[in-house]
Scaffold this motif. Sequence first.
Motif, PDB file in Angstrom:
ATOM      1  N   ARG A  79       6.600  16.621   7.410  1.00 33.58           N
ATOM      2  CA  ARG A  79       5.888  16.647   6.127  1.00 33.58           C
ATOM      3  C   ARG A  79       4.755  15.628   6.115  1.00 33.58           C
ATOM      4  O   ARG A  79       3.641  15.921   5.675  1.00 33.58           O
ATOM      5  CB  ARG A  79       6.841  16.369   4.969  1.00 33.58           C
ATOM      6  N   LEU A  80       5.046  14.424   6.600  1.00 30.05           N
ATOM      7  CA  LEU A  80       4.016  13.385   6.650  1.00 30.05           C
ATOM      8  C   LEU A  80       2.880  13.788   7.588  1.00 30.05           C
ATOM      9  O   LEU A  80       1.702  13.519   7.302  1.00 30.05           O
ATOM     10  CB  LEU A  80       4.630  12.055   7.087  1.00 30.05           C
ATOM     11  N   LYS A  81       3.221  14.436   8.682  1.00 25.32           N
ATOM     12  CA  LYS A  81       2.211  14.883   9.630  1.00 25.32           C
ATOM     13  C   LYS A  81       1.291  15.927   8.977  1.00 25.32           C
ATOM     14  O   LYS A  81       0.073  15.858   9.090  1.00 25.32           O
ATOM     15  CB  LYS A  81       2.877  15.460  10.880  1.00 25.32           C
ATOM     16  N   ARG A  82       1.908  16.884   8.270  1.00 22.70           N
ATOM     17  CA  ARG A  82       1.113  17.918   7.591  1.00 22.70           C
ATOM     18  C   ARG A  82       0.236  17.342   6.499  1.00 22.70           C
ATOM     19  O   ARG A  82      -0.835  17.873   6.222  1.00 22.70           O
ATOM     20  CB  ARG A  82       2.024  18.987   7.006  1.00 22.70           C
ATOM     21  N   LEU A  83       0.685  16.256   5.875  1.00 20.94           N
ATOM     22  CA  LEU A  83      -0.102  15.611   4.841  1.00 20.94           C
ATOM     23  C   LEU A  83      -1.163  14.664   5.403  1.00 20.94           C
ATOM     24  O   LEU A  83      -1.979  14.136   4.666  1.00 20.94           O
ATOM     25  CB  LEU A  83       0.824  14.827   3.897  1.00 20.94           C
ATOM     26  N   GLY A  84      -1.146  14.484   6.729  1.00 23.54           N
ATOM     27  CA  GLY A  84      -2.157  13.659   7.373  1.00 23.54           C
ATOM     28  C   GLY A  84      -1.832  12.186   7.459  1.00 23.54           C
ATOM     29  O   GLY A  84      -2.690  11.371   7.786  1.00 23.54           O
TER      30      GLY A  84
ATOM     31  N   LYS B 152       0.831  -1.195   0.000  1.00 28.02           N
ATOM     32  CA  LYS B 152       0.000   0.000   0.000  1.00 28.02           C
ATOM     33  C   LYS B 152       0.869   1.249   0.000  1.00 28.02           C
ATOM     34  O   LYS B 152       1.823   1.349   0.760  1.00 28.02           O
ATOM     35  CB  LYS B 152      -0.918   0.007   1.226  1.00 28.02           C
ATOM     36  N   ILE B 153       0.530   2.171  -0.901  1.00 27.93           N
ATOM     37  CA  ILE B 153       1.199   3.473  -0.940  1.00 27.93           C
ATOM     38  C   ILE B 153       0.107   4.536  -0.979  1.00 27.93           C
ATOM     39  O   ILE B 153      -1.024   4.253  -1.384  1.00 27.93           O
ATOM     40  CB  ILE B 153       2.153   3.611  -2.150  1.00 27.93           C
ATOM     41  N   PRO B 154       0.432   5.743  -0.580  1.00 26.58           N
ATOM     42  CA  PRO B 154      -0.572   6.804  -0.633  1.00 26.58           C
ATOM     43  C   PRO B 154      -1.075   7.019  -2.067  1.00 26.58           C
ATOM     44  O   PRO B 154      -0.289   6.965  -3.025  1.00 26.58           O
ATOM     45  CB  PRO B 154       0.183   8.038  -0.134  1.00 26.58           C
TER      46      PRO B 154
END
Length: 70
Positions: free
Chosen positions: A63-68, A8-10
């Motif tokens: 960055r990952l946090k900001r992207l959710g 699984k990838i975003p």
Amino acid sequence: MQDKVTIKIPRKLYETLQEMIEGTGFSSTTEFIVFVLRTLASTGKIKEDDKLTEQEVQVIKERLKRLGYL
């Protein structure tokens, strides 16, 4: 037939890769991802100088946090 697994990838990453491979000769995004991973895996182990610094890890986490994602 080879055994396969699902990774699984975003979705946004998948869509970006789809756009990147247009007109390149890759028949699918999956084919491109397998090519990239095989290329990376063929280099062997990750070398010490290939590791991320603590600062780089923190930037990525932010960055990952900001992207959710985190």
